[in-house]
Motif scaffolding. Structure first.
Motif, PDB file in Angstrom:
ATOM      1  N   LYS A 160       0.837  -1.184   0.000  1.00  0.00           N
ATOM      2  CA  LYS A 160       0.000   0.000   0.000  1.00  0.00           C
ATOM      3  C   LYS A 160       0.882   1.248   0.000  1.00  0.00           C
ATOM      4  CE  LYS A 160      -3.975  -2.045   2.371  1.00  0.00           C
ATOM      5  NZ  LYS A 160      -4.873  -1.961   3.560  1.00  0.00           N
ATOM      6  N   VAL A 161       0.630   2.109  -0.982  1.00  0.00           N
ATOM      7  CA  VAL A 161       1.390   3.357  -1.072  1.00  0.00           C
ATOM      8  C   VAL A 161       0.409   4.521  -1.242  1.00  0.00           C
ATOM      9  CG1 VAL A 161       3.441   2.252  -2.036  1.00  0.00           C
ATOM     10  CG2 VAL A 161       1.646   3.111  -3.571  1.00  0.00           C
ATOM     11  N   ILE A 162       0.862   5.689  -0.866  1.00  0.00           N
ATOM     12  CA  ILE A 162       0.066   6.902  -1.020  1.00  0.00           C
ATOM     13  C   ILE A 162       0.595   7.672  -2.224  1.00  0.00           C
ATOM     14  CG2 ILE A 162      -0.697   9.059   0.032  1.00  0.00           C
ATOM     15  CD1 ILE A 162      -1.833   6.567   1.364  1.00  0.00           C
ATOM     16  N   VAL A 163      -0.282   7.923  -3.187  1.00  0.00           N
ATOM     17  CA  VAL A 163       0.093   8.674  -4.390  1.00  0.00           C
ATOM     18  C   VAL A 163      -0.862   9.846  -4.566  1.00  0.00           C
ATOM     19  CG1 VAL A 163       1.065   6.641  -5.522  1.00  0.00           C
ATOM     20  CG2 VAL A 163      -1.338   7.240  -5.890  1.00  0.00           C
ATOM     21  N   LYS A 164      -0.427  10.820  -5.336  1.00  0.00           N
ATOM     22  CA  LYS A 164      -1.274  11.988  -5.609  1.00  0.00           C
ATOM     23  C   LYS A 164      -2.045  11.760  -6.908  1.00  0.00           C
ATOM     24  CE  LYS A 164       0.196  15.920  -4.288  1.00  0.00           C
ATOM     25  NZ  LYS A 164      -0.836  16.217  -3.264  1.00  0.00           N
ATOM     26  N   GLU A 165      -3.355  11.981  -6.862  1.00  0.00           N
ATOM     27  CA  GLU A 165      -4.209  11.849  -8.049  1.00  0.00           C
ATOM     28  C   GLU A 165      -4.796  13.212  -8.371  1.00  0.00           C
ATOM     29  OE1 GLU A 165      -6.509   8.105  -9.415  1.00  0.00           O
ATOM     30  OE2 GLU A 165      -7.876   9.225  -8.127  1.00  0.00           O
ATOM     31  N   TYR A 166      -4.892  13.492  -9.661  1.00  0.00           N
ATOM     32  CA  TYR A 166      -5.338  14.808 -10.116  1.00  0.00           C
ATOM     33  C   TYR A 166      -6.722  14.694 -10.765  1.00  0.00           C
ATOM     34  CZ  TYR A 166      -0.483  16.037  -9.289  1.00  0.00           C
ATOM     35  OH  TYR A 166       0.740  16.239  -8.712  1.00  0.00           O
ATOM     36  N   TYR A 167      -7.526  15.734 -10.541  1.00  0.00           N
ATOM     37  CA  TYR A 167      -8.896  15.738 -11.035  1.00  0.00           C
ATOM     38  C   TYR A 167      -9.170  17.060 -11.768  1.00  0.00           C
ATOM     39  CZ  TYR A 167      -9.316  12.121  -7.448  1.00  0.00           C
ATOM     40  OH  TYR A 167      -9.119  11.006  -6.664  1.00  0.00           O
ATOM     41  N   ALA A 168     -10.066  17.002 -12.734  1.00  0.00           N
ATOM     42  CA  ALA A 168     -10.505  18.211 -13.439  1.00  0.00           C
ATOM     43  C   ALA A 168     -11.971  18.066 -13.823  1.00  0.00           C
ATOM     44  CB  ALA A 168      -9.656  18.465 -14.680  1.00  0.00           C
ATOM     45  N   ASP A 169     -12.730  19.124 -13.631  1.00  0.00           N
ATOM     46  CA  ASP A 169     -14.138  19.183 -14.020  1.00  0.00           C
ATOM     47  C   ASP A 169     -14.300  20.317 -15.027  1.00  0.00           C
ATOM     48  OD1 ASP A 169     -15.068  17.149 -12.192  1.00  0.00           O
ATOM     49  OD2 ASP A 169     -14.714  18.610 -10.592  1.00  0.00           O
ATOM     50  N   LEU A 170     -14.837  19.985 -16.190  1.00  0.00           N
ATOM     51  CA  LEU A 170     -15.037  20.970 -17.256  1.00  0.00           C
ATOM     52  C   LEU A 170     -16.527  21.210 -17.454  1.00  0.00           C
ATOM     53  CD1 LEU A 170     -14.143  22.696 -19.721  1.00  0.00           C
ATOM     54  CD2 LEU A 170     -14.145  20.595 -21.064  1.00  0.00           C
ATOM     55  N   ARG A 171     -16.919  22.476 -17.401  1.00  0.00           N
ATOM     56  CA  ARG A 171     -18.321  22.843 -17.648  1.00  0.00           C
ATOM     57  C   ARG A 171     -18.368  23.827 -18.806  1.00  0.00           C
ATOM     58  NH1 ARG A 171     -21.508  27.087 -16.829  1.00  0.00           N
ATOM     59  NH2 ARG A 171     -19.773  28.202 -15.856  1.00  0.00           N
ATOM     60  N   MET A 172     -19.250  23.557 -19.754  1.00  0.00           N
ATOM     61  CA  MET A 172     -19.429  24.465 -20.893  1.00  0.00           C
ATOM     62  C   MET A 172     -20.896  24.866 -20.999  1.00  0.00           C
ATOM     63  SD  MET A 172     -18.567  23.965 -24.949  1.00  0.00           S
ATOM     64  CE  MET A 172     -16.812  24.197 -24.688  1.00  0.00           C
ATOM     65  N   ASN A 173     -21.131  26.159 -21.050  1.00  0.00           N
ATOM     66  CA  ASN A 173     -22.485  26.697 -21.203  1.00  0.00           C
ATOM     67  C   ASN A 173     -22.578  27.428 -22.529  1.00  0.00           C
ATOM     68  OD1 ASN A 173     -24.331  29.355 -20.756  1.00  0.00           O
ATOM     69  ND2 ASN A 173     -25.207  27.607 -19.702  1.00  0.00           N
ATOM     70  N   VAL A 174     -23.584  27.098 -23.308  1.00  0.00           N
ATOM     71  CA  VAL A 174     -23.781  27.715 -24.625  1.00  0.00           C
ATOM     72  C   VAL A 174     -25.161  28.348 -24.671  1.00  0.00           C
ATOM     73  CG1 VAL A 174     -23.889  27.338 -27.111  1.00  0.00           C
ATOM     74  CG2 VAL A 174     -22.256  26.030 -25.727  1.00  0.00           C
ATOM     75  N   ARG A 175     -25.210  29.619 -25.043  1.00  0.00           N
ATOM     76  CA  ARG A 175     -26.489  30.317 -25.198  1.00  0.00           C
ATOM     77  C   ARG A 175     -26.624  30.755 -26.645  1.00  0.00           C
ATOM     78  NH1 ARG A 175     -28.721  35.290 -25.799  1.00  0.00           N
ATOM     79  NH2 ARG A 175     -30.615  35.817 -24.630  1.00  0.00           N
ATOM     80  N   SER A 176     -27.737  30.391 -27.273  1.00  0.00           N
ATOM     81  CA  SER A 176     -28.001  30.799 -28.656  1.00  0.00           C
ATOM     82  C   SER A 176     -29.357  31.494 -28.714  1.00  0.00           C
ATOM     83  CB  SER A 176     -27.988  29.583 -29.596  1.00  0.00           C
ATOM     84  OG  SER A 176     -28.923  28.603 -29.166  1.00  0.00           O
ATOM     85  N   GLY A 177     -29.381  32.625 -29.394  1.00  0.00           N
ATOM     86  CA  GLY A 177     -30.618  33.392 -29.541  1.00  0.00           C
ATOM     87  C   GLY A 177     -31.048  33.457 -30.995  1.00  0.00           C
ATOM     88  N   TRP A 178     -32.306  33.139 -31.263  1.00  0.00           N
ATOM     89  CA  TRP A 178     -32.808  33.033 -32.636  1.00  0.00           C
ATOM     90  C   TRP A 178     -33.987  33.972 -32.864  1.00  0.00           C
ATOM     91  CZ3 TRP A 178     -30.238  29.497 -35.756  1.00  0.00           C
ATOM     92  CH2 TRP A 178     -29.437  28.548 -35.094  1.00  0.00           C
ATOM     93  N   THR A 179     -34.063  34.502 -34.075  1.00  0.00           N
ATOM     94  CA  THR A 179     -35.228  35.295 -34.504  1.00  0.00           C
ATOM     95  C   THR A 179     -35.707  34.747 -35.843  1.00  0.00           C
ATOM     96  OG1 THR A 179     -34.348  37.273 -33.422  1.00  0.00           O
ATOM     97  CG2 THR A 179     -36.129  37.597 -35.010  1.00  0.00           C
ATOM     98  N   ILE A 180     -37.030  34.573 -35.971  1.00  0.00           N
ATOM     99  CA  ILE A 180     -37.631  34.070 -37.211  1.00  0.00           C
ATOM    100  C   ILE A 180     -38.385  35.216 -37.886  1.00  0.00           C
ATOM    101  CG2 ILE A 180     -39.156  32.356 -38.253  1.00  0.00           C
ATOM    102  CD1 ILE A 180     -38.749  30.615 -35.805  1.00  0.00           C
ATOM    103  N   TYR A 181     -37.972  35.551 -39.104  1.00  0.00           N
ATOM    104  CA  TYR A 181     -38.584  36.628 -39.876  1.00  0.00           C
ATOM    105  C   TYR A 181     -39.426  36.026 -41.003  1.00  0.00           C
ATOM    106  CZ  TYR A 181     -34.934  39.593 -37.749  1.00  0.00           C
ATOM    107  OH  TYR A 181     -34.098  40.261 -36.877  1.00  0.00           O
TER     108      TYR A 181
END
Length: 214
Positions: free
Chosen positions: A162-183
């Motif tokens: 049994k050994v102790i090691v360092k583990e790395y984590y990353a969380d990626l969040r992406m937010n996309v907003r699109s606005g549409w108009t119908i003519y």
């Protein structure tokens, strides 16, 4: 005996229904009610990008890219893919024929803010040139990316020890907003103007920060 006489007709009825279900098979295509109702005379639609800033007006977007960590030009590429996605979705249905209009400069704000409505002379000219019943304009588009990183000491078994090691984590969040108009050019009607938000998340872990980000 009275109970048995009641059960037998019921069992017989269920058997007949089950047999009929096994021998009959039908396929039907049912259209899901739309979130936005378009009149029946709208069949040919054009989709155009009006979400990008005009020449010399993109400094705010470049600055935002440095602050949020977005790659320069990410919104430009993302907005173009959004146009293609809408066109593909409309063309997959039986009612509409959709085309992405390219090579026409209609500058917008380059942010989540709405621009003023298009001039009807512009709408009429585009619809006449491309033989459209309606023009769908992507008039605002913005994507925000947020990456959160952390690390923790975890216990692992290496060579039966049994050994102790360092583990790395990353969380990626992406937010996309699109606005549409119908003519709709026929009666100079704004059929709809609406904005939609989509969010996606990814999580990963690894032995090094570089491995996690990759």
């Amino acid at each position: 005996m009275k109970i048995m006489r009641t059960i037998y007709p019921t069992i017989l009825l269920l058997a007949v229904v089950a047999a009929s279900c096994r021998t009959a098979s039908h396929q039907m295509q049912i259209l899901k009610p739309a979130d936005i109702n378009l009149s029946s005379d709208i069949r040919q639609v054009g989709i155009i990008n009006r979400s990008l800033p005009g020449k010399g007006q993109g400094f705010k977007n470049v600055l935002e890219g440095f602050v949020t960590g977005e790659s320069i030009g990410a919104d430009r590429e993302g907005s173009q893919e959004t146009l293609k996605g809408l066109a593909s979705g409309l063309n997959n249905g039986p009612r509409f024929t959709a085309v992405v209009i390219e090579g026409v400069e209609l500058p917008g704000t380059g942010t989540r803010e709405w621009p003023p409505y298009l001039d009807w002379n512009q709408v009429d000219e585009l619809c006449e040139r491309f033989r459209l019943d309606a023009l769908i304009a992507l008039e605002s588009f913005d994507s925000d990316t947020d990456i959160r990183k952390r690390s923790a000491d975890v216990e692992r078994v290496v060579d039966k020890k049994k050994v102790i090691v360092k583990e790395y984590y990353a969380d990626l969040r992406m937010n996309v907003r699109s606005g549409w108009t119908i003519y709709k050019p026929a009666d100079h009607q704004i059929v709809d103007r609406n904005a939609f938000n989509d969010e996606m998340r990814w999580s990963e872990h690894g032995d090094t920060p570089e491995q996690v980000m990759a």
